[in-house]
Structure formats: structure tokens, C-alpha cells
Design an enzyme around this catalytic site. Sequence first.
Site, PDB file in Angstrom:
ATOM      1  N   LYS A  80      -9.655   3.105  -7.874  1.00 20.37           N
ATOM      2  CA  LYS A  80     -10.130   1.725  -7.942  1.00 20.37           C
ATOM      3  C   LYS A  80     -11.664   1.674  -8.000  1.00 20.37           C
ATOM      4  O   LYS A  80     -12.342   2.494  -7.364  1.00 20.37           O
ATOM      5  CB  LYS A  80      -9.628   0.988  -6.690  1.00 20.37           C
ATOM      6  CG  LYS A  80      -9.993  -0.482  -6.595  1.00 20.37           C
ATOM      7  CD  LYS A  80      -9.419  -1.077  -5.322  1.00 20.37           C
ATOM      8  CE  LYS A  80      -9.678  -2.577  -5.215  1.00 20.37           C
ATOM      9  NZ  LYS A  80      -8.961  -3.172  -4.067  1.00 20.37           N
ATOM     10  N   SER A 155      -6.408  -7.062  -5.111  1.00 23.00           N
ATOM     11  CA  SER A 155      -7.559  -6.741  -5.931  1.00 23.00           C
ATOM     12  C   SER A 155      -7.455  -5.377  -6.620  1.00 23.00           C
ATOM     13  O   SER A 155      -8.268  -5.076  -7.496  1.00 23.00           O
ATOM     14  CB  SER A 155      -8.830  -6.790  -5.060  1.00 23.00           C
ATOM     15  OG  SER A 155      -8.757  -5.846  -4.010  1.00 23.00           O
ATOM     16  N   VAL A 176      -7.136  -5.611   1.961  1.00 21.77           N
ATOM     17  CA  VAL A 176      -7.607  -6.379   3.118  1.00 21.77           C
ATOM     18  C   VAL A 176      -6.806  -7.670   3.289  1.00 21.77           C
ATOM     19  O   VAL A 176      -6.958  -8.386   4.263  1.00 21.77           O
ATOM     20  CB  VAL A 176      -9.128  -6.668   3.018  1.00 21.77           C
ATOM     21  CG1 VAL A 176      -9.429  -7.760   2.028  1.00 21.77           C
ATOM     22  CG2 VAL A 176      -9.704  -7.009   4.387  1.00 21.77           C
ATOM     23  N   GLY A 177      -5.917  -7.953   2.329  1.00 23.65           N
ATOM     24  CA  GLY A 177      -5.082  -9.153   2.453  1.00 23.65           C
ATOM     25  C   GLY A 177      -3.812  -8.998   1.643  1.00 23.65           C
ATOM     26  O   GLY A 177      -3.016  -9.925   1.500  1.00 23.65           O
ATOM     27  N   SER A 179      -4.152  -6.360  -1.118  1.00 22.20           N
ATOM     28  CA  SER A 179      -4.722  -5.869  -2.378  1.00 22.20           C
ATOM     29  C   SER A 179      -4.088  -4.606  -2.953  1.00 22.20           C
ATOM     30  O   SER A 179      -4.323  -4.273  -4.105  1.00 22.20           O
ATOM     31  CB  SER A 179      -6.222  -5.657  -2.222  1.00 22.20           C
ATOM     32  OG  SER A 179      -6.867  -6.904  -2.145  1.00 22.20           O
TER      33      SER A 179
END
Length: 509
Positions: A80, A155, A176-177, A179
Site C-alpha cells: 500500500k 483505504s 484504522v476503521g 481499511s
Amino acid sequence: HPSVNMISILSLPLPELSKKLRDGSLSPEYVFYAYVGKALQIATETNCITEYLQESETQLQKAKLTGKLGLLYGVPVSIKDSIDCQGHDSTLGFIKNLNKPAAEDSVVVQVLRRQGAIPFVKTNVPQSLISYDCKNLIFGQTFNPLLYTRSPGGSSGGEGALVGGGGSILGFGTDVGGSLRFPAAFCGICALKPTGNRLSKKGIVSGVLGQKAVAAGVGPMAKDVESLVLCMRALLCEDMFNLDSTVPPLPFNEEVYSSTQPLRIGYYETDFFTMPSPAMRRAVRETKQLLEDAGHTLVPFELTNVDYVIYNFCVRGVFADGAATFLKSFKGELEKSSMGLQFWLAKSPNWLKTVLSWIAKPFVPRFSDITGNMRANTVDEVWSLHHEIEEFCCQFIAQWRALNLDVMLCPMLGPALRIGYPGKLSVAVSYTMLYNVLDFPAGVVPVTMVTDEDEEELKSYQGYFRDWWDRTLAKVSGASGGLPVAVQCVALPWQEELCLRFMKEVETL
């Protein structure tokens, strides 16, 4: 090379591929160029790659000479954008971060190289990473390889598209949520978000630096669970623990992973915040039934206060400074379409946020609560927030222990949303972000596909709040026949092996 069958190389699962590479029955070059070719094709179709790592070719030549055979010897891997690779940008989708190459590899990339893996591309992300779509002003929009009108998730969206499309056999992202989990679910593959500190985050750039309320994690994405397991075996080694002494020196626990003891599994079909789509609900129900048939015990888990967790822990935690840090990163390069409302809100002064929140309360309670929690906090408020999250975590674990659970089966948002809509549906992170707040390992496994019956049932979907978000979610989840739907598999902190064992059971069903 005419005698090399690319298709047969690309169809090998990672454990088999790595075995053939290690025993010499497959040449690393053939594997490398097979994946470079396929990655190029998927990149052309989905726009998922941001950079080709030229030095991977040099590494390929060196690997053949040294003869040191790590667990991932000769395996091409994708990385990433936000994970540092020496000599390459980690842009986070911001123009201001171009031409600022990383001075050294992140620890994860260093360990991958020492295990013989060959990082060969970096992949696309949304601006700032605080989104589950995948679009920015440098590289543009990434598309879902299964259906180009859909988002690949984010993400780690470039990873989802590339691995989902078959252009990479093992990818690395951050979460973090949700991703790692959104792209995996949207693109029909598997992913593991470990406990925040099980793998090193050294050299990994985050969306909001220094934010401690909601824990981020770095983890692998692949077509199947065995590939994730091989990857964790390779990463959890002395090299990792020496390069980053803050990572607990816990090697991969084979005994826990290979155990065949029946499991005691908690489950829930909804979090009472984001109403599950019919396909999501069915995915959990069918998986529950199959697990019971396989001899496991399933226990309903009563989930409460998710709305409070989302507003007070997630929104307030990430934007505790009134979103100042978040806004600063966007200075001069606002990508309009994706986050209009969010920005407008974030930019408002505290008094306006308070007034808006108060006015909106009776009409749009969710908007009111989000606005109210985006104001700037004092230091003591942030400390008491951190304390409150610790208390919540203790209560959650107590409830888990009271039911004597090993693992938990949870819904995962799906099917893939239409492009442009994740930014407008930020509330739908409720199913995933809960486990960043708790910092529990959570994996995603695809279990079913959207059927005509699901589509029919979706027509009567109303949501719990019947607000604009609920209506929009119903609208953009339709016309998804045949798209994959996943479930989440969750374990207690540091129990990645148990989480993977559970994922493997679910996958085998």
C-alpha cells in the site's frame, strides 16, 4: 518464455507456489514476470497501481545468488502507498507528498525482503486514508475488478483491486476503521487486521498522526486464509522483533492454529446502528448454521451502544482537535466530490457545531451527534475519552468472558458500494471500526453472493434511523446480483492464530 505456462503459475495458491519456489521446481523469474504481466493488466483495468518498484528486478537477481530461502522466497508482493519503501513516495494521495521518497523501508517491508519476498508495486489509496473509497488527485479513482461501477473499498483499495483481480498473490495494507476489511469484502478476498501492535507499524504513515483513541493495524490481504497464515508465520520472526522492540516477541502459535477442538462462537446479525443489507444478514445466518452443523457451539451476543461508540469514540477520537490536523493535510488540494459535508462540518467553528448539533437533534439525530462530536476537545477531555475507551474495552471483554467465547462471528458491510458513495456513507463504518476501538484482531472471509431474493428484500429496507444515510445505503446497495458478501471473524487481543483458525473453519464450510 513460450514454454512457461503463465496461467498455471497464476492459479497456484500461495502455499503451493512458495513450496515450488523453495524446492526449485519453479524459477523465481517466471513467477515474477507472470505476476508483473498480470498486475499490468489489472492496473490497466482498475487503475490500482501507483508505482512500479524497479529495484524488484535487482532483488530478484540477488535472491537467486544468495541461496538463502526465506518462507516467502521469490514471492512477488504488493504494498500500500502509505507503507514506506526506500526511495519511493508514500503520498497518502496528497500532491504535497510527491517527490519526498522514504529514507528507508518500513519494518514490515524489511522483514518481507529478509524472508525472500519481492515487493514489486505500490498501490492506490484515498486522499488522507480516512475513507473507504479509493480516489485522489494524483492517481485518480481505482475501480472494483469485479464490477467497474463499484468501489474497491478503502483505504487499502489499490491492494483490494490488485489482489482481487489476481495481479498480486499477497498484499499489505493498513486499517484504522476497516481499511483492510472493506477492500477485502468488496473485492471478494480475505484479509486480517491484527491487534494494533502484533506487527510493526514503524515506517507506516497514518492519516492522523499521533491519534491514539482508535488503534490502527497493518496486515495482509490474499485470496485465501492459508496465504494469510503463511504470511503471519513469515513476519512473526526474530527479525521483526529485533527491528522493532516495541512489538511483543510472540512467534506464530502453530498449536492454536492447528487445533481441531470445537469452538464456542458468539454471533450477532446487526449492530442496531447500520441496518444490515439482506445479503449481510443472510451471510451471518447461513455461516452460523454451517458452523453449528460442523459441531461448534453458537451463542447470541447482545451488542449495545454502538451509536455511542461511533460518535464518542470514533468520531471524537479521530477528530479530537476539532479535525484541525485532518483539515491541515488537505490544504490547497481538496478533492471536492468525495467529502463535501464532512469538510464543511469540520471547518465550522466550535460554537456553530454546537448550535447545528442542537438544532438537528430532533430531526436528524445522527447528523446532530456526529456534528457535536467534531468539536475541539481540551486535554482533560481527551484523557477522559481515552479512559472511557479503556473502560468500554474491559466491559466488552467481561461480556465475552461471561459467555465463555473463543471467537465472534460478525456482519461485514457489503456488497461493494457504488463509486463515490463510501465518502457519503461514513456512518456505515460501524461494523468494522468497533474492532479498531477495541483493538481486537478481525479478519474477513467471503462466504456468499448477492441473490435475486436479497435484491427483492432490499426494496423494503428502511434502516434504523430512516434518515438520508439509510435511504442512500439502500439505494446504492441494489443491482448487485452475484457480488461477494463476507463475514467478519473476531478474536480477543493477541489471538491472531485463533482468529485465523476460525477464518479457516468459515472458509472451509
